[in-house]
Design a protein around this motif. Structure first.
Motif, PDB file in Angstrom:
ATOM      1  N   MET A 107       0.805  -1.218   0.000  1.00 28.36           N
ATOM      2  CA  MET A 107       0.000   0.000   0.000  1.00 28.36           C
ATOM      3  C   MET A 107       0.841   1.272   0.000  1.00 28.36           C
ATOM      4  O   MET A 107       0.317   2.376  -0.144  1.00 28.36           O
ATOM      5  N   GLU A 108       2.170   1.117   0.142  1.00 33.24           N
ATOM      6  CA  GLU A 108       3.063   2.269   0.190  1.00 33.24           C
ATOM      7  C   GLU A 108       3.921   2.411  -1.056  1.00 33.24           C
ATOM      8  O   GLU A 108       4.736   3.325  -1.147  1.00 33.24           O
ATOM      9  N   ILE A 109       3.757   1.527  -2.029  1.00 30.62           N
ATOM     10  CA  ILE A 109       4.657   1.521  -3.182  1.00 30.62           C
ATOM     11  C   ILE A 109       4.202   2.532  -4.240  1.00 30.62           C
ATOM     12  O   ILE A 109       3.131   2.398  -4.835  1.00 30.62           O
ATOM     13  N   ASP A 110       5.018   3.535  -4.441  1.00 30.58           N
ATOM     14  CA  ASP A 110       4.813   4.566  -5.474  1.00 30.58           C
ATOM     15  C   ASP A 110       6.193   4.981  -5.967  1.00 30.58           C
ATOM     16  O   ASP A 110       6.652   6.101  -5.745  1.00 30.58           O
ATOM     17  N   ASP A 111       6.859   4.060  -6.667  1.00 31.28           N
ATOM     18  CA  ASP A 111       8.252   4.272  -7.016  1.00 31.28           C
ATOM     19  C   ASP A 111       8.462   5.361  -8.063  1.00 31.28           C
ATOM     20  O   ASP A 111       9.563   5.910  -8.177  1.00 31.28           O
ATOM     21  N   ASP A 112       7.417   5.674  -8.847  1.00 29.75           N
ATOM     22  CA  ASP A 112       7.572   6.755  -9.816  1.00 29.75           C
ATOM     23  C   ASP A 112       7.120   8.107  -9.257  1.00 29.75           C
ATOM     24  O   ASP A 112       7.125   9.117  -9.973  1.00 29.75           O
ATOM     25  N   ASN A 113       6.711   8.094  -7.987  1.00 30.25           N
ATOM     26  CA  ASN A 113       6.375   9.339  -7.273  1.00 30.25           C
ATOM     27  C   ASN A 113       5.344  10.188  -8.010  1.00 30.25           C
ATOM     28  O   ASN A 113       5.436  11.421  -8.029  1.00 30.25           O
ATOM     29  N   ASP A 114       4.350   9.514  -8.574  1.00 34.92           N
ATOM     30  CA  ASP A 114       3.302  10.271  -9.278  1.00 34.92           C
ATOM     31  C   ASP A 114       2.031  10.402  -8.446  1.00 34.92           C
ATOM     32  O   ASP A 114       1.008  10.877  -8.928  1.00 34.92           O
TER      33      ASP A 114
ATOM     34  N   ARG B 149       0.212   7.986  -7.316  1.00 38.02           N
ATOM     35  CA  ARG B 149      -0.681   6.832  -7.478  1.00 38.02           C
ATOM     36  C   ARG B 149       0.030   5.572  -7.001  1.00 38.02           C
ATOM     37  O   ARG B 149       1.215   5.378  -7.265  1.00 38.02           O
ATOM     38  N   ASN B 150      -0.705   4.713  -6.312  1.00 38.26           N
ATOM     39  CA  ASN B 150      -0.128   3.452  -5.871  1.00 38.26           C
ATOM     40  C   ASN B 150       0.186   2.585  -7.089  1.00 38.26           C
ATOM     41  O   ASN B 150      -0.669   2.355  -7.948  1.00 38.26           O
ATOM     42  N   ASP B 151       1.419   2.096  -7.141  1.00 40.27           N
ATOM     43  CA  ASP B 151       1.877   1.373  -8.328  1.00 40.27           C
ATOM     44  C   ASP B 151       1.084   0.099  -8.599  1.00 40.27           C
ATOM     45  O   ASP B 151       0.824  -0.251  -9.757  1.00 40.27           O
ATOM     46  N   LEU B 152       0.704  -0.625  -7.543  1.00 39.87           N
ATOM     47  CA  LEU B 152       0.031  -1.903  -7.728  1.00 39.87           C
ATOM     48  C   LEU B 152      -1.471  -1.720  -7.906  1.00 39.87           C
ATOM     49  O   LEU B 152      -2.087  -2.358  -8.766  1.00 39.87           O
ATOM     50  N   ALA B 153      -2.051  -0.843  -7.114  1.00 39.88           N
ATOM     51  CA  ALA B 153      -3.497  -0.636  -7.181  1.00 39.88           C
ATOM     52  C   ALA B 153      -3.930  -0.062  -8.516  1.00 39.88           C
ATOM     53  O   ALA B 153      -4.987  -0.418  -9.053  1.00 39.88           O
ATOM     54  N   TYR B 154      -3.099   0.831  -9.088  1.00 41.31           N
ATOM     55  CA  TYR B 154      -3.547   1.583 -10.264  1.00 41.31           C
ATOM     56  C   TYR B 154      -2.651   1.461 -11.484  1.00 41.31           C
ATOM     57  O   TYR B 154      -3.052   1.863 -12.578  1.00 41.31           O
ATOM     58  N   GLN B 155      -1.457   0.905 -11.348  1.00 39.90           N
ATOM     59  CA  GLN B 155      -0.532   0.933 -12.475  1.00 39.90           C
ATOM     60  C   GLN B 155       0.016  -0.426 -12.885  1.00 39.90           C
ATOM     61  O   GLN B 155       0.914  -0.502 -13.712  1.00 39.90           O
ATOM     62  N   SER B 156      -0.520  -1.502 -12.336  1.00 41.21           N
ATOM     63  CA  SER B 156      -0.135  -2.813 -12.853  1.00 41.21           C
ATOM     64  C   SER B 156      -0.725  -2.984 -14.248  1.00 41.21           C
ATOM     65  O   SER B 156      -1.692  -2.324 -14.622  1.00 41.21           O
ATOM     66  N   TRP B 157      -0.150  -3.861 -15.017  1.00 38.60           N
ATOM     67  CA  TRP B 157      -0.592  -4.056 -16.407  1.00 38.60           C
ATOM     68  C   TRP B 157      -0.537  -5.541 -16.761  1.00 38.60           C
ATOM     69  O   TRP B 157       0.200  -6.312 -16.157  1.00 38.60           O
ATOM     70  N   VAL B 158      -1.354  -5.920 -17.726  1.00 36.70           N
ATOM     71  CA  VAL B 158      -1.469  -7.326 -18.121  1.00 36.70           C
ATOM     72  C   VAL B 158      -0.561  -7.606 -19.308  1.00 36.70           C
ATOM     73  O   VAL B 158      -0.672  -6.971 -20.362  1.00 36.70           O
ATOM     74  N   ASP B 159       0.338  -8.556 -19.102  1.00 39.26           N
ATOM     75  CA  ASP B 159       1.264  -8.978 -20.151  1.00 39.26           C
ATOM     76  C   ASP B 159       0.556 -10.016 -21.026  1.00 39.26           C
ATOM     77  O   ASP B 159       0.671 -11.219 -20.810  1.00 39.26           O
TER      78      ASP B 159
END
Length: 429
Positions: A65-72, A74-84
Motif C-alpha cells: 500500500m506504500e509503493i509509489d516508485d515513480d512518485n506520481d 498513485r499506488n503502483d500496484l493498485a492503479y498501475q499494474s498491467w497485463v502482459d
C-alpha cells in the motif's frame, strides 16, 4: 438548486461511507453473513504482491500500500499494474496500465484478506523492530477507502496474535508462549490498536485473528502443546474485539479443522470458524460436517487453492488447466454448502483464494522462482504470474484460473449443472 444538489451529493456520500453493521446469523437456509441486513457471500482473494528480489527472510519486503516508485501520487500496484497479454515479460504498446483494483473488480472479487496491519505506534514497533520496512508507518486508509468506494471491495483485516512470533515480543527461536502474561498483554495491545484504528472505516468486513497458529511447526508458538491456554486466549481476544467494536464479526483463522472441539469448549465468543484448507481437489469432502458436529459456527475458507502447485518442472511453468480446475472444485463446493445450497450442512459463508501473485522469496533465492523439494511449490501459487521478474511488481500474467473466477463470480450459477460439467472434464495435463 446548485447548493441543494451539492448538499444531496454530500449526504449521499456520507451515507455510503458509513461503517457497515456486519453479523452472522443462522437462518432456515443455513448460516449467513449479513452486511447491513443483506446476505453476503465472500468471494475473496488473499492479496499479496511481493516484489521480486525482496524477502521476508531478510526483512526487505515492503507494504504494497506504500509503493509509489515513480512518485506520481498513485499506488503502483493498485492503479498501475498491467497485463502482459503475449507473455513476453515486456510492456508493449497495447498493454496499458489497468491496476490490480480494476482487475480484481472485473474478476468478481468482493473481499481482500490483508494479513497484518501497518502501524506507526512506537509501542507496537518495539515488538517487531526488524519489520519496520513492512510495518513501520501509518496505515494507508485513503487507498483502502478508494478501493471500497470505487471498486466495491471489502477488507478482512487481521492480526497474527503471535504467529511467527509477531506481536508477542518473543524471540523467533523461542516462539510465542500463550501462557506468558507479558506476551499476552503485548498481543492484546496489537489487536486493540488494529480495531481502534479501523473499526469506523467503511471497508471493514471481518476481523481475522491468527493464521493457522495451531500448526506450530510453521507458526512458531506453543498452541499445540497448550491448546486450552491458546483457545482461552483466542476467546479473550474475540471478547475484547466485541467490546471495542460490536458491529463486525471475529473470525479465527485455523489450520484445517484440528482443535475444533477445543475451541467449542473454550472459544465461544468467536463468530466465524475460518480455516486454511487445501483439501479442495474434488471439493473439501467432510470438512463441513466435521465443523458442524464439533463447533456450531459458520465456516469461512480463509485460504484454499492448489496446495501442491502443479508446476511443469521441465519448462518451469504452471500447468494452468489443472490449477484452474482445483480452484474451481473448491469454489463450487463452497457455493454448494452456502445458505440455501444443495449440500448439507449449509454452513459456508464464502472463501478466499490463495493467492493473487506468485512470490519469489519463500523457497529459495528471491531473485529466482524456485521449486520446493517437497513439491509444495510455495512460489507458484499465484492467480497471476510475474513473468521473468524483470518487470516486477507491476506485471500481471493472468492465468486461466483468473478467467475461471471471472466467469464464476460474475454469474449466478446452476450449482448442480456446474457439478455435472466439472465431473465430465478431463485433466489436459
Amino acid at each position: 438548486m446548485r447548493l441543494f444538489l451539492i448538499l444531496c451529493f454530500l449526504a449521499s456520500f456520507t451515507a455510503n461511507a458509513h461503517a457497515a453493521t456486519v453479523k452472522v446469523e443462522k437462518t432456515g437456509k443455513g448460516w449467513q453473513l449479513l452486511v447491513d441486513g443483506a446476505p453476503f457471500l465472500v468471494k475473496g482473494i488473499c492479496y499479496t504482491s511481493n516484489e521480486v528480489g525482496k524477502s521476508a527472510h531478510d526483512n526487505t519486503l515492503r507494504d504494497w500500500m506504500e509503493i509509489d516508485d515513480d512518485n506520481d501520487g498513485r499506488n503502483d500496484l493498485a492503479y498501475q499494474s498491467w497485463v502482459d497479454k503475449n507473455l513476453n515479460s515486456a510492456r508493449d504498446e497495447d498493454e496499458p496500465e489497468v491496476g490490480d483494483f480494476q482487475l480484481l473488480k472485473d474478476m468478481g472479487a468482493n473481499t481482500l484478506r490483508i494479513y497484518h496491519h501497518p502501524s506507526d505506534n512506537p509501542e507496537l514497533l518495539a515488538l517487531n523492530p526488524a519489520a519496520t520496512t513492512l510495518l513501520g508507518h501509518a496505515p494507508n486508509k485513503k487507498l483502502l477507502r478508494e478501493m471500497h468506494e470505487k471498486y466495491g471491495i471489502w477488507v478482512m483485516m487481521g492480526d497474527l496474535i503471535g504467529a511467527y512470533a509477531v506481536g508477542s515480543g518473543a524471540e523467533w527461536k523461542n516462539g510465542t508462549d500463550y501462557r506468558d502474561p507479558v506476551q499476552r498483554t503485548n498481543m492484546m495491545k496489537s489487536v486493540e490498536n488494529m480495531v481502534l484504528e479501523f473499526k469506523d472505516e467503511p471497508y471493514i468486513l471481518i476481523w481475522a485473528i491468527g493464521n493457522e497458529n495451531n500448526l506450530t511447526h510453521y507458526t512458531q508458538n506453543n498452541s499445540a502443546k497448550y491448546p486450552e491456554d491458546y483457545a482461552k486466549f483466542v476467546n479473550e481476544v474475540a471478547r475484547r474485539i466485541h467490546e471495542l467494536d460490536p458491529n463486525h464479526p471475529v473470525c479465527l483463522v485455523n489450520g484445517e479443522t484440528m482443535m475444533a472441539d477445543v475451541y467449542a469448549k473454550f472459544s465461544p465468543d468467536v463468530d466465524i470458524f475460518g480455516m486454511n484448507s487445501y483439501r479442495n481437489w474434488q471439493g473439501f469432502n467432510t470438512l463441513w460436517k466435521e465443523v458442524d458436529a464439533k463447533y456450531d459456527k459458520p465456516v469461512l475458507i480463509t485460504e484454499y487453492g492448489t496446495g501442491y502447485p502443479p508446476v511443469n518442472k521441465t519448462k518451469l511453468a504452471m500447468r494452468e488447466d489443472r490449477q484452474a480446475r482445483m480452484h474451481e472444485e473448491g469454489w463450487l463446493d463452497i457455493e454448494a454448502h452456502a445458505a440455501g445450497g444443495p449440500k448439507q450442512p449449509n454452513n459456508a459463508i464464502g472463501g478466499l483464494a490463495f493467492e493473487w501473485t506468485d512470490n519469489w522469496w519463500q523457497s529459495g533465492q528471491p531473485l529466482t522462482q524456485d521449486l520446493a523439494a517437497n513439491d509444495w511449490h510455495f512460489e507458484w501459487n499465484g492467480i497471476a504470474g510475474q513473468g521473468d521478474g524483470t518487470q516486477s511488481p507491476r506485471i500481471r500474467q493472468l492465468r486461466k484460473v483468473y478467467f475461471m473466477y471471472k466467469e464464476r463470480w460474475n454469474t449466478s450459477s446452476d450449482q448442480e449443472g456446474d457439478r455435472a460439467a466439472i465431473d465430465q472434464k478431463t485433466d489436459k495435463d
